[in-house]
Design a protein around this motif. Sequence first.
Motif, short mmCIF file in Angstrom:
data_model
loop_
_atom_site.label_atom_id
_atom_site.label_comp_id
_atom_site.label_asym_id
_atom_site.label_seq_id
_atom_site.Cartn_x
_atom_site.Cartn_y
_atom_site.Cartn_z
N LYS A 113 0.80 -1.23 0.00
CA LYS A 113 0.00 0.00 0.00
C LYS A 113 0.83 1.28 0.00
O LYS A 113 0.28 2.37 -0.21
CB LYS A 113 -0.92 0.01 1.23
N ASN B 256 5.54 -0.68 -3.00
CA ASN B 256 4.53 -1.21 -3.91
C ASN B 256 4.96 -1.12 -5.38
O ASN B 256 4.73 -2.04 -6.16
CB ASN B 256 3.19 -0.50 -3.70
N TYR C 154 -3.06 -5.25 -7.23
CA TYR C 154 -3.27 -4.77 -5.86
C TYR C 154 -4.41 -5.50 -5.16
O TYR C 154 -4.35 -5.73 -3.95
CB TYR C 154 -3.53 -3.26 -5.88
N GLY D 185 -3.45 -7.54 -1.86
CA GLY D 185 -4.07 -7.07 -0.63
C GLY D 185 -4.94 -8.12 0.04
O GLY D 185 -4.80 -8.39 1.24
N GLY E 196 -5.13 2.30 1.95
CA GLY E 196 -3.99 3.01 1.36
C GLY E 196 -3.85 4.38 1.98
O GLY E 196 -4.69 5.26 1.74
#
Length: 518
Positions: A160, A165, A184, A188, A388
């Motif tokens: 994040k 990242n 993502y 995640g 985030g």
Amino acid sequence: MGIKAALPRFELYIYTAVLGLALLWAGSWIIDASSENVNRKAFRESVKPGWHYFGRRMDVSDFEWVMWFTTFRNHILFALSGHVIFAKICSMLSPKIGIDGCKHRSLIYMLYGSLAVLITMGWTYVSLILSHCIIIYSVALMKRKWLCFLAGLTSLATIKMEPFNTWQEGFVTGSFDLQDVLFYGGCGFSIMRCMSFALENCEKKDGNYTFMDLIKYNFYLPFFFFGPVMTFDRFHEQANNPNLTRKEREMWNITIHALVQLGAILVVDVFFHYLYILTIPSDTKLVKQLSDWSLAGLAYSNLVYDWVKAAVMFGVINTVSRLDHLDPPQPPKCITMLYVFAETHFDRGINDWLCKYVYDYIGENHDAILKELLATICTFAVTTLWLGPCELVYIWSFFNCFGLNLELWVAKLFSLPPFSTIENNLVSEAMSRRIRGLFNSVNFWQIVLYNVLALNSLDFAQLVAKRLLFKGFPVSTLVVLFVTYCGIQLIKERERKQALLDEPEPVPTPEPGKQKAE
């Protein structure tokens, strides 16, 4: 006062009429604003050709909706249909080679899921996911919850936050429109699942779960990229249950559920051709020209749409998982039915995860104010990392954390004398319900304003707040609150009827010696 307090029927009829007329009135303003300003320069990027024969254009400003149901609709349907078909074929062939397909169905799901992720994202992406799994699994073997949290949250931070990242994204080769979302989303949700596995392993008294258990849990394709998160204990129990008998009318309910999702998609498609609720807030000049009614309706409709989007996206996934004999997290509760922060969420899977491992774990029974404060701060700290970290998320987390604690403080205050004495002795149950409805009306608009800033923009949320609280005071403010009050009383009536169904009131027994009337 109990939830079963009733109001006179004519009063509820008045509330229904007021709410219905108000919604129609606000909707007409938004339709007019959409039709009259369709050719504005600010609309060119997000309002595209739609129904040619009806002369209507379509609001396409929401990338997620367009991705799911327009651009990549066929790809997603192909992948999910392939999952169902692959599992069915394997279950039919496994007895012929001496394997119990029911007992090993989680392995079958994992094989298809890992193969689909490999083909879609490449072997470097799969290796990256496996590296996160291996790290958190290694920590899980120590059976220390704080270490599991530390490892999991650190892994989540690398996905994040910059520059970690971007560095990890560089491992994925190739380029296509959906790559960022899948990268993502997959990373995640995988880390959240790994953390659930690690924390459940800490609770396991005899031995440890195997690494294969984690892989089978993580690479279940319907949940892999887009969620929802199903905690490991529930998935492990259900996916390894050899008893695959369905309840009566279960397939019928699954079919109806799928048709409801299809109907919701069609309804949203119709609305996007007439109500540009996502594009209008981005045009500041136009928003300033709108009436107070339009702004209130626009803010409310933005939240309703986001709930519908979450309900449909998770509903499609849940339909597939229910075919696999799983009981997935349900779609979020409709925003229209919410008037307390404690029930406000747009992803029930993440909400269940946070409640189980953070909020309920720290807050326990949620009676102590300091424990509740610590629990909410920790919960929204993890939520901030999940969403985030950025300025907008910080503001959203602060206000929602404040709102949740304010509810507890107010509830605690009014449970003490003299307020509790007045309510119990001097106020009827119906009047108590009305008074609570007034407070709930204010709370409802706090929820709307605190969440619309994250779903739309901070500038739009500030403009709505200024118009309703200051510039439109007292007329617009009081009218909007009264309409909201009418809606909340109808919600409370629905809750009252459900409570009576769940817990019917006992029938009073006749007094001894009293004869029945002839």
